[in-house]
Design an enzyme around this catalytic site. Sequence first.
Site, PDB file in Angstrom:
ATOM      1  N   GLY A  21      61.653  58.112  34.788  1.00 23.94           N
ATOM      2  CA  GLY A  21      62.032  59.299  34.001  1.00 23.94           C
ATOM      3  C   GLY A  21      62.473  58.985  32.583  1.00 23.94           C
ATOM      4  O   GLY A  21      63.170  59.775  31.948  1.00 23.94           O
ATOM      5  N   GLU A  92      62.169  54.022  23.958  1.00 23.15           N
ATOM      6  CA  GLU A  92      61.748  53.935  25.359  1.00 23.15           C
ATOM      7  C   GLU A  92      61.384  52.476  25.621  1.00 23.15           C
ATOM      8  O   GLU A  92      60.463  51.935  25.018  1.00 23.15           O
ATOM      9  CB  GLU A  92      60.550  54.845  25.622  1.00 23.15           C
TER      10      GLU A  92
HETATM   11  P1  TTP Z   1      56.761  52.212  31.901  1.00 25.35           P
HETATM   12  O1  TTP Z   1      57.182  51.455  30.697  1.00 25.35           O
HETATM   13  O2  TTP Z   1      57.650  52.031  33.079  1.00 25.35           O
HETATM   14  O3  TTP Z   1      56.651  53.755  31.479  1.00 25.35           O
HETATM   15  P2  TTP Z   1      56.519  55.068  32.378  1.00 25.35           P
HETATM   16  O4  TTP Z   1      55.478  55.922  31.740  1.00 25.35           O
HETATM   17  O5  TTP Z   1      56.352  54.722  33.823  1.00 25.35           O
HETATM   18  O6  TTP Z   1      57.957  55.682  32.158  1.00 25.35           O
HETATM   19  P3  TTP Z   1      58.659  56.917  32.823  1.00 25.35           P
HETATM   20  O7  TTP Z   1      57.817  57.443  33.933  1.00 25.35           O
HETATM   21  O8  TTP Z   1      59.979  56.369  33.287  1.00 25.35           O
HETATM   22  O9  TTP Z   1      58.800  57.918  31.716  1.00 25.35           O
HETATM   23  O10 TTP Z   1      55.287  51.803  32.260  1.00 25.35           O
HETATM   24  C1  TTP Z   1      54.104  52.260  31.654  1.00 25.35           C
HETATM   25  C2  TTP Z   1      52.966  51.461  32.255  1.00 25.35           C
HETATM   26  O11 TTP Z   1      52.875  50.185  31.611  1.00 25.35           O
HETATM   27  C3  TTP Z   1      53.163  51.150  33.735  1.00 25.35           C
HETATM   28  O12 TTP Z   1      51.902  51.185  34.372  1.00 25.35           O
HETATM   29  C4  TTP Z   1      53.708  49.733  33.751  1.00 25.35           C
HETATM   30  C5  TTP Z   1      53.064  49.120  32.540  1.00 25.35           C
HETATM   31  N1  TTP Z   1      53.847  48.063  31.870  1.00 25.35           N
HETATM   32  C6  TTP Z   1      53.555  46.742  32.120  1.00 25.35           C
HETATM   33  O13 TTP Z   1      52.686  46.438  32.944  1.00 25.35           O
HETATM   34  N2  TTP Z   1      54.204  45.768  31.418  1.00 25.35           N
HETATM   35  C7  TTP Z   1      55.190  46.050  30.516  1.00 25.35           C
HETATM   36  O14 TTP Z   1      55.762  45.120  29.901  1.00 25.35           O
HETATM   37  C8  TTP Z   1      55.533  47.430  30.301  1.00 25.35           C
HETATM   38  C9  TTP Z   1      56.622  47.776  29.325  1.00 25.35           C
HETATM   39  C10 TTP Z   1      54.840  48.402  31.001  1.00 25.35           C
END
Ligand code: TTP
Length: 218
Positions: A21, A92
Amino acid sequence: MLLKGNKARFTVCVEGNIGSGKSTLLNHFSKFNDVEAFQEPVQKWQDVRGNNLLALMYEDPMRWAHTFQAYVQMTMVEQHLHPCSTPVKLLERSLYSGRYCFVENLYRSGKMTNAEYTVYCEWFKIITQNLDVGVDLIVYLQTDPEVLHTRIKERARSEEQAIPFQYLSDLHTLHEEWLMGPSSSLPAPVLVLDANDTLPNMYKKFEEHTSEILSGKL
Ligand code: TTP
């Protein structure tokens, strides 16, 4: 444009597992006049001159995890250094969760080689020691992996549909180790919010904690 430094008086980053979230919190606080919110640049990762690095990483992590995480790290540096015209800068995620949660997980699970991990970490060290990438507060949206698994299925981001429960559980453990343990790698104090709740209840929590989130003060 870049490397001008961060003029915000207070920099907050929102952390939490996939689907916890973070965007919802950012959207809520982006309506405040004294806040500039920087959403995570997922779209950039999905289209690097026509290459969907996020999808490649999930399809074949042994081949693509390092490339993907190197690019994520670069885009995070851009976010940290982006000039901010308001007193509060809300980010974020951060450079730090890339390093201590995602990359740590990929390395421990054998999806990044020792050489790739070392190169990534050397870059991380150079960046954190030499650039203005500090943060003043971390807001941790702490969420059970079971809840996240359901939410991820519901939001149906195509790249994420094959994420196994174990992957979320491992990432949860690393977020907990980093943010809740006696960690020397924490860049700022942590405010923990239980994020297993319904959306209306989450908005109530954001209201209750507004002053802490935007100034660090109780
Ligand atoms: P998140 O950074 O967790 O963003 P989200 O869209 O899930 O956030 P929320 O629902 O809480 O608003 O991840 C985004 C995508 O990027 C997710 O598939 C995980 C991936 N990711 C990685 O694989 N490596 C990383 O270093 C980051 C920051 C994300």
